[in-house]
Design an enzyme around this catalytic site. Structure first.
Site, short mmCIF file in Angstrom:
data_model
loop_
_atom_site.label_atom_id
_atom_site.label_comp_id
_atom_site.label_asym_id
_atom_site.label_seq_id
_atom_site.Cartn_x
_atom_site.Cartn_y
_atom_site.Cartn_z
N GLU A 105 0.92 1.34 -4.20
CA GLU A 105 1.88 0.90 -3.18
C GLU A 105 2.01 2.07 -2.22
OE1 GLU A 105 4.76 0.81 -0.96
OE2 GLU A 105 6.11 0.90 -2.68
N CYS B 56 9.26 2.44 2.81
CA CYS B 56 7.98 1.95 3.34
C CYS B 56 8.07 0.51 3.84
CB CYS B 56 6.90 2.07 2.28
SG CYS B 56 7.35 1.30 0.72
#
Length: 488
Positions: A258, A295
Site C-alpha cells: 500500500e 495517502c
C-alpha cells in the site's frame, strides 16, 4: 528516567544490540521514550523465531486463533486511555484522532479478524466428468479450493497511524495462521510494542508475533531479505516499496504493497450549495486527518470552471476556521507533522508551487509556536497538471486546485498520474458520478463522500500498490490458494 523499550523476539523481551534512540513528540519536541535499535542479526533471529512457531500456530484451530485475537482486543480496550495517550505523543495526532482513528480502529480490526478467523477457507468446486484416456479411466473428479497461510509475514508499517495500520496487517495475518515479524516506522514504534504485549498477555505462543525496530535502513532490509520470510506487507512510500519489491522478486516472496497516493477530487459544476459544502468539507479532511499525512486524501482537486472560483473561495474560508496547534488542546483540528525534516520537506513543496506559478490562496507561512513541527494548511490554486506539486505526493496539509472544462478533460486529468489509490467524484448527477467513477484508474472511488466501507477492498492501481486488503480481502491477501483434487 525515560523508559527503555526492549525488542520482542521469540516470546522474550530482548535488549537491542545497537542500543536505543529517542522517540520525539512532534508537538512538544520532548522525548516520549527510548526505542530499541535492532541489529541485522536480531531481525533475522525474529524471522527464525516466527519460522519455528509457524508449524504449530498454522495448525491451531480457527477458534483458538479467534479467542487470542479477541482477548488481545480486551487488553487493548482495558488500556485504551494509556494507549491513546502514547499514540498521540508519538504521532502528534489530535486527541479525537488518536482515540478514534488510531487506537479505536486498531482495536476494531482485532475484533473484526477474531471473527475473520472463523470464516470458511474451503470452497467446493463443481465435479468434472472425465472420459477414459491417457490420464486414466473414466470417472468423476471432485475439487476443493483451500486457502492456506502463506507462512512468515514481515509487516512494515507507516508512521501516520501506529495502531490501525499495524492492526490491519497483524490481525488478519494471525487469523489466517501466519506468524509475523513487525517492523514499525522508526518515528513511532512504541505503540506497536504495546500491541505485542497485549497479544502476549492474550496467550499468543512464543514466536507467533515478533517486533523489531530501528532507525537504520539495514533493519528494514533484514526484515525483507531474511530467508525465513515468505511475504512482505508494506505501507509507505512508492520509492521504498519499489526497493522492497526488487528484493521480494529475487526470492519470489509474496507482496502486499500500500504505497503513495495523490487522490484526484473531481468537482463538477452541477452541484447545488449543499453538494458544494459537502465537497469542501470532504476535501478539508486532507488538512485535518494526521495533518495531511494520509495517502487516501483528496489532495489534487480538479474543479470544473463553472464552480472553480466558488470552490477555491469556500476552501479558503474552510481553512480559516481550522485551528492549528497543540493536538491535546480542545478544538485543535490540525496538529504537527511527524518531524522537523518532514516539515521542511512540506514547506519546500509550498515554495516550489509558488515558483511553478501556482497562486498561494492560504497558508505558506510557518505557524508561530515555540515548539512543534507545524505546517500551516495551504491552498494552491491556478495549478496545471505538469507542476510537481500536482504530480508528487507531498504528504502534508497542502491541497492543489486544477481547473477543467468538461467531463472528458476532467477524467483525463484525473488519470494523468503515476498514482491511483483513491479518487473522488462530487456531482449533483448521480448517474454521471458513477459513470465517471468507473473510468477512473484508481483502486477506490468515493462518490460524494470521503467515507470508506471497511469491508470494501482497499489498494491501488499503478504505483499506488500491489494487492488488496481490508475486510475478508485481507484474509485472502495473507493466504495461498491450494487445489485438492480426487476421483470419486
Amino acid at each position: 528516567m525515560t523508559t527503555e523499550q526492549r525488542l520482542f523476539i521469540g516470546g522474550e523481551w530482548v535488549e537491542p544490540d545497537a542500543g536505543h534512540y529517542e522517540v520525539v513528540d512532534p508537538a512538544s519536541e520532548t522525548v516520549v521514550g527510548l526505542a530499541p535499535e535492532a541489529s541485522r542479526a536480531q531481525v533475522h533471529d525474529a524471522a527464525r523465531a516466527a519460522r519455528g512457531a509457524f508449524e504449530t500456530w498454522s495448525r491451531t484451530t480457527p477458534e483458538e486463533r479467534s479467542a487470542i485475537l479477541d482477548r488481545a482486543a480486551d487488553v487493548m480496550q482495558r488500556e485504551f486511555a494509556a494507549n491513546a495517550e502514547l499514540a498521540q505523543a508519538e504521532s502528534g495526532a489530535t486527541t479525537g484522532t488518536a482515540r478514534g482513528m488510531q487506537v479505536g480502529v486498531g482495536l476494531a480490526r482485532f475484533r473484526r479478524y477474531a471473527k475473520g478467523a472463523l470464516e470458511p477457507v474451503e470452497q467446493g468446486l463443481p465435479p468434472q466428468i472425465n472420459e477414459a484416456g491417457p490420464m486414466g479411466k473414466a470417472g468423476v473428479l471432485g475439487a476443493l479450493a483451500v486457502r492456506q497461510p502463506v507462512g512468515v509475514v514481515t509487516c512494515i508499517t507507516s508512521y501516520n497511524n501506529p495502531w490501525a495500520n499495524p492492526a490491519g496487517k497483524v490481525a488478519p495475518a494471525l487469523a489466517m495462521g501466519n506468524t509475523v515479524v513487525v517492523k514499525p516506522a522508526p518515528q513511532d514504534p512504541l505503540s506497536v510494542y504495546r500491541m505485542a504485549a497485549a497479544l502476549e498477555e492474550a496467550g499468543a505462543p512464543a514466536g507467533v508475533v515478533n517486533v523489531v525496530s530501528g532507525t537504520s535502513v539495514e533493519v528494514g532490509e533484514a526484515a525483507v531479505d531474511s530467508p525465513d520470510v515468505d511475504m512482505v506487507s508494506f505501507t509507505g512510500s512508492t520509492s521504498v516499496g519499489q526497493r522492497i519489491g526488487e528484493v521480494c522478486g529475487r526470492g519470489m516472496k509474496r507482496q502486499l504493497m500500500e504505497l503513495g497516493g495523490k487522490g484526484a477530487a473531481l468537482v463538477f459544476d452541477d452541484l447545488d450549495d449543499a453538494g458544494l459544502a459537502n465537497a469542501v468539507s470532504g476535501i478539508g479532511t486532507t488538512f485535518a486527518f494526521y495533518s495531511g499525512q494520509i495517502c487516501t486524501a483528496p489532495t489534487r482537486v480538479l474543479a470544473q470552471r463553472g464552480v472553480y472560483d466558488k470552490l477555491v473561495s469556500k476552501l479558503k474560508d474552510y481553512i480559516g476556521f481550522m485551528k492549528v496547534g497543540d493536538p491535546r488542546e480542545r478544538g485543535t483540528v490540525v496538529g504537527p507533522v511527524i518531524s522537523a525534516a518532514h516539515r521542511d520537506r512540506v514547506e519546500s513543496y509550498v515554495e516550489l508551487g509558488r515558483k511553478e506559478g501556482a497562486t498561494l490562496v492560504a497558508g505558506g507561512e510557518r505557524p508561530a509556536f515555540d515548539t512543534g513541527f507545524y505546517v500551516a494548511p495551504t491552498l494552491l490554486a491556478d495549478c496545471t497538471n505538469d507542476m510537481r506539486v500536482v504530480r508528487e505526493e507531498i504528504f502534508g496539509p497542502v491541497v492543489v486546485v486544477v481547473p477543467f472544462d468538461d467531463e472528458e478533460e476532467g477524467i483525463a486529468l484525473a488519470n494523468d498520474s503515476d498514482y491511483g489509490l483513491i479518487d473522488y467524484v462530487w456531482s449533483g448527477d448521480v448517474a454521471r458520478a458513477f459513470r465517471v467513477a468507473r473510468r477512473l484508474r484508481a483502486g477506490g472511488v468515493g462518490v460524494n463522500t470521503v467515507g470508506r466501507n471497511m469491508e470494501a477492498p482497499f489498494g491501488g492501481f499503478k504505483q499506488s500498490g500491489v494487492g488488496r486488503d481490508v475486510g475478508s480481502y485481507a484474509l485472502h491477501a495473507y493466504s495461498e490458494m491450494q487445489s485438492i483434487v480426487w476421483q470419486g
